[in-house]
Design a protein around this motif. Sequence first.
Motif, PDB file in Angstrom:
ATOM      1  N   LEU A  76      -4.431   0.128   8.111  1.00  0.00           N
ATOM      2  CA  LEU A  76      -2.990   0.370   8.286  1.00  0.00           C
ATOM      3  C   LEU A  76      -2.192  -0.506   7.315  1.00  0.00           C
ATOM      4  O   LEU A  76      -1.194  -0.064   6.737  1.00  0.00           O
ATOM      5  CB  LEU A  76      -2.566   0.095   9.732  1.00  0.00           C
ATOM      6  N   GLY A  77      -2.648  -1.743   7.116  1.00  0.00           N
ATOM      7  CA  GLY A  77      -1.950  -2.654   6.191  1.00  0.00           C
ATOM      8  C   GLY A  77      -1.917  -2.108   4.769  1.00  0.00           C
ATOM      9  O   GLY A  77      -0.887  -2.169   4.089  1.00  0.00           O
ATOM     10  N   ILE A  78      -3.029  -1.553   4.313  1.00  0.00           N
ATOM     11  CA  ILE A  78      -3.077  -0.948   2.968  1.00  0.00           C
ATOM     12  C   ILE A  78      -2.049   0.184   2.886  1.00  0.00           C
ATOM     13  O   ILE A  78      -1.271   0.282   1.934  1.00  0.00           O
ATOM     14  CB  ILE A  78      -4.494  -0.395   2.667  1.00  0.00           C
ATOM     15  N   LEU A  79      -2.045   1.024   3.916  1.00  0.00           N
ATOM     16  CA  LEU A  79      -1.130   2.183   3.894  1.00  0.00           C
ATOM     17  C   LEU A  79       0.329   1.741   3.983  1.00  0.00           C
ATOM     18  O   LEU A  79       1.192   2.272   3.271  1.00  0.00           O
ATOM     19  CB  LEU A  79      -1.489   3.148   5.022  1.00  0.00           C
ATOM     20  N   PHE A  80       0.611   0.766   4.838  1.00  0.00           N
ATOM     21  CA  PHE A  80       1.995   0.274   4.942  1.00  0.00           C
ATOM     22  C   PHE A  80       2.455  -0.304   3.597  1.00  0.00           C
ATOM     23  O   PHE A  80       3.597  -0.101   3.175  1.00  0.00           O
ATOM     24  CB  PHE A  80       2.122  -0.789   6.040  1.00  0.00           C
ATOM     25  N   ASP A  81       1.553  -1.035   2.932  1.00  0.00           N
ATOM     26  CA  ASP A  81       1.915  -1.603   1.621  1.00  0.00           C
ATOM     27  C   ASP A  81       2.220  -0.497   0.618  1.00  0.00           C
ATOM     28  O   ASP A  81       3.156  -0.603  -0.179  1.00  0.00           O
ATOM     29  CB  ASP A  81       0.778  -2.477   1.071  1.00  0.00           C
ATOM     30  N   MET A  82       1.413   0.558   0.641  1.00  0.00           N
ATOM     31  CA  MET A  82       1.651   1.659  -0.302  1.00  0.00           C
ATOM     32  C   MET A  82       2.952   2.374   0.013  1.00  0.00           C
ATOM     33  O   MET A  82       3.701   2.760  -0.887  1.00  0.00           O
ATOM     34  CB  MET A  82       0.481   2.645  -0.258  1.00  0.00           C
ATOM     35  N   ILE A  83       3.221   2.560   1.318  1.00  0.00           N
ATOM     36  CA  ILE A  83       4.455   3.235   1.728  1.00  0.00           C
ATOM     37  C   ILE A  83       5.682   2.436   1.271  1.00  0.00           C
ATOM     38  O   ILE A  83       6.692   3.002   0.871  1.00  0.00           O
ATOM     39  CB  ILE A  83       4.450   3.448   3.267  1.00  0.00           C
ATOM     40  N   LYS A  84       5.551   1.097   1.284  1.00  0.00           N
ATOM     41  CA  LYS A  84       6.678   0.240   0.904  1.00  0.00           C
ATOM     42  C   LYS A  84       6.776  -0.004  -0.600  1.00  0.00           C
ATOM     43  O   LYS A  84       7.691  -0.677  -1.054  1.00  0.00           O
ATOM     44  CB  LYS A  84       6.554  -1.120   1.599  1.00  0.00           C
ATOM     45  N   SER A  85       5.812   0.502  -1.361  1.00  0.00           N
ATOM     46  CA  SER A  85       5.789   0.174  -2.788  1.00  0.00           C
ATOM     47  C   SER A  85       7.009   0.790  -3.485  1.00  0.00           C
ATOM     48  O   SER A  85       7.488   1.871  -3.112  1.00  0.00           O
ATOM     49  CB  SER A  85       4.501   0.686  -3.435  1.00  0.00           C
ATOM     50  N   PRO A  86       7.532   0.100  -4.502  1.00  0.00           N
ATOM     51  CA  PRO A  86       8.719   0.630  -5.203  1.00  0.00           C
ATOM     52  C   PRO A  86       8.515   2.041  -5.725  1.00  0.00           C
ATOM     53  O   PRO A  86       9.444   2.854  -5.744  1.00  0.00           O
ATOM     54  CB  PRO A  86       8.914  -0.361  -6.356  1.00  0.00           C
ATOM     55  N   GLU A  87       7.279   2.354  -6.140  1.00  0.00           N
ATOM     56  CA  GLU A  87       7.016   3.675  -6.725  1.00  0.00           C
ATOM     57  C   GLU A  87       7.209   4.803  -5.708  1.00  0.00           C
ATOM     58  O   GLU A  87       7.531   5.931  -6.075  1.00  0.00           O
ATOM     59  CB  GLU A  87       5.579   3.748  -7.264  1.00  0.00           C
ATOM     60  N   ALA A  88       6.945   4.515  -4.428  1.00  0.00           N
ATOM     61  CA  ALA A  88       7.001   5.568  -3.399  1.00  0.00           C
ATOM     62  C   ALA A  88       8.369   5.681  -2.741  1.00  0.00           C
ATOM     63  O   ALA A  88       8.573   6.545  -1.889  1.00  0.00           O
ATOM     64  CB  ALA A  88       5.957   5.271  -2.324  1.00  0.00           C
ATOM     65  N   THR A  89       9.297   4.807  -3.132  1.00  0.00           N
ATOM     66  CA  THR A  89      10.542   4.684  -2.362  1.00  0.00           C
ATOM     67  C   THR A  89      11.794   5.012  -3.176  1.00  0.00           C
ATOM     68  O   THR A  89      11.765   5.050  -4.403  1.00  0.00           O
ATOM     69  CB  THR A  89      10.696   3.253  -1.792  1.00  0.00           C
ATOM     70  N   ALA A  90      12.870   5.211  -2.438  1.00  0.00           N
ATOM     71  CA  ALA A  90      14.205   5.350  -3.030  1.00  0.00           C
ATOM     72  C   ALA A  90      15.164   4.586  -2.130  1.00  0.00           C
ATOM     73  O   ALA A  90      15.147   4.765  -0.907  1.00  0.00           O
ATOM     74  CB  ALA A  90      14.613   6.812  -3.116  1.00  0.00           C
ATOM     75  N   ARG A  91      15.961   3.724  -2.733  1.00  0.00           N
ATOM     76  CA  ARG A  91      16.930   2.950  -1.961  1.00  0.00           C
ATOM     77  C   ARG A  91      18.315   3.550  -2.202  1.00  0.00           C
ATOM     78  O   ARG A  91      18.716   3.743  -3.343  1.00  0.00           O
ATOM     79  CB  ARG A  91      16.882   1.487  -2.427  1.00  0.00           C
ATOM     80  N   TYR A  92      18.996   3.822  -1.105  1.00  0.00           N
ATOM     81  CA  TYR A  92      20.323   4.435  -1.237  1.00  0.00           C
ATOM     82  C   TYR A  92      21.406   3.471  -0.754  1.00  0.00           C
ATOM     83  O   TYR A  92      21.376   3.004   0.378  1.00  0.00           O
ATOM     84  CB  TYR A  92      20.392   5.746  -0.441  1.00  0.00           C
ATOM     85  N   SER A  93      22.359   3.193  -1.637  1.00  0.00           N
ATOM     86  CA  SER A  93      23.524   2.359  -1.284  1.00  0.00           C
ATOM     87  C   SER A  93      24.619   3.294  -0.804  1.00  0.00           C
ATOM     88  O   SER A  93      25.137   4.102  -1.584  1.00  0.00           O
ATOM     89  CB  SER A  93      24.015   1.582  -2.510  1.00  0.00           C
TER      90      SER A  93
ATOM     91  N   HIS B 120      -1.350   9.820  -4.279  1.00  0.00           N
ATOM     92  CA  HIS B 120      -1.753   8.754  -5.201  1.00  0.00           C
ATOM     93  C   HIS B 120      -2.900   7.910  -4.662  1.00  0.00           C
ATOM     94  O   HIS B 120      -3.187   6.837  -5.178  1.00  0.00           O
ATOM     95  CB  HIS B 120      -0.529   7.894  -5.561  1.00  0.00           C
ATOM     96  N   LEU B 121      -3.552   8.394  -3.613  1.00  0.00           N
ATOM     97  CA  LEU B 121      -4.718   7.680  -3.083  1.00  0.00           C
ATOM     98  C   LEU B 121      -5.958   8.037  -3.891  1.00  0.00           C
ATOM     99  O   LEU B 121      -6.047   9.129  -4.479  1.00  0.00           O
ATOM    100  CB  LEU B 121      -4.985   8.114  -1.630  1.00  0.00           C
ATOM    101  N   ASP B 122      -6.931   7.138  -3.872  1.00  0.00           N
ATOM    102  CA  ASP B 122      -8.252   7.474  -4.391  1.00  0.00           C
ATOM    103  C   ASP B 122      -8.773   8.653  -3.536  1.00  0.00           C
ATOM    104  O   ASP B 122      -8.688   8.601  -2.301  1.00  0.00           O
ATOM    105  CB  ASP B 122      -9.153   6.251  -4.233  1.00  0.00           C
ATOM    106  N   PRO B 123      -9.297   9.703  -4.158  1.00  0.00           N
ATOM    107  CA  PRO B 123      -9.711  10.893  -3.383  1.00  0.00           C
ATOM    108  C   PRO B 123     -10.733  10.584  -2.289  1.00  0.00           C
ATOM    109  O   PRO B 123     -10.681  11.207  -1.215  1.00  0.00           O
ATOM    110  CB  PRO B 123     -10.311  11.818  -4.441  1.00  0.00           C
ATOM    111  N   LEU B 124     -11.624   9.658  -2.528  1.00  0.00           N
ATOM    112  CA  LEU B 124     -12.630   9.335  -1.502  1.00  0.00           C
ATOM    113  C   LEU B 124     -11.967   8.646  -0.304  1.00  0.00           C
ATOM    114  O   LEU B 124     -12.292   8.905   0.856  1.00  0.00           O
ATOM    115  CB  LEU B 124     -13.724   8.428  -2.075  1.00  0.00           C
ATOM    116  N   PHE B 125     -11.035   7.758  -0.604  1.00  0.00           N
ATOM    117  CA  PHE B 125     -10.303   7.079   0.471  1.00  0.00           C
ATOM    118  C   PHE B 125      -9.461   8.097   1.240  1.00  0.00           C
ATOM    119  O   PHE B 125      -9.407   8.088   2.474  1.00  0.00           O
ATOM    120  CB  PHE B 125      -9.428   5.971  -0.130  1.00  0.00           C
TER     121      PHE B 125
END
Length: 288
Positions: A235-252, A153-158
């Motif tokens: 790194l901050g941009i990437l960490f934010d994307m990794i933590k985004s709700p869209e990229a994640t699954a929370r398991y109870s 989901h990154l911009d291809p140039l980035f």
Amino acid sequence: MSTTAVRLVSESAMPAGVRVSQLQPALGSTISGFRFDGRPLDEAFRAGLRDLLHNRGLVIFEPGTVTAENFTAFAGFLGEFFHYAGPHTPRAPENPDATMIDSLKDKNLRNHIWHADGGFRPDAPAFTALFAQQLPESGGDTIFSNTAWVYEHLDPLFAAYLESLTVIQSADATGHITDRYLDPEEATKARVRMPPFEMPLVRVHPETGRKWIAVNESYVAYIKGASRIVSQNILGILFDMIKSPEATARYSWTRGALAIWDNRVVQHKGIKDYGGGRRILYRATMTA
Ligand SMILES: [Fe+2]
């Protein structure tokens, strides 16, 4: 948790009565209807599970699928065990192939920071299995992120720019060694045992060919050759994307449930919101 059944390539390999459903769009599947009796897995089922793990990143097996004693025999379908247990992660009493992640025993446990298990070493395990042995009354979920989904989901140039970068990984990137080894001599020995190393920022999964973002908040120190400000911001941009709700699954967690994930592409953190409650998970890690 969504229980919408989704069509997956590997569903055809599942034995009769075994159901696969989706946890979240970016990653995660749940399997119900299977009971492991200790006998070797049927080859088609084994291949189907591996395929599911490679493609969905995380598979949750309902309570009753395995026991504290046999979950490692079950997880052994993935590869060889890879023990990197230390004094902070003792062996589980019922199971010599598992280590204990006990919230009361290790006050310095930093599993609440995003990480890949063993990410402080170049040969980190390919898979992790966690079995829920004891849970607090509420809380203590684990959240997972699919870094292949992030890459896609990154911009291809980035993305192309990121592929040119190398990161320095270190056990002490955020003070892991400093916090744990209070005796300076022990800390020095740990630093010699676990020296920093270089890795490409973007890696390619050997089975699926998908590219993934190989940075995590615990063990990535900086981008090689970049200024501190550039390194921190990228790194901050990437960490934010990794933590985004869209990229994640929370398991109870439910007691007796088993989670297995592809520790290369999927990173995770335990959510430390349960105060004085006790949370014991049994862990086994495996090579590919
Ligand atoms: Fe972990």
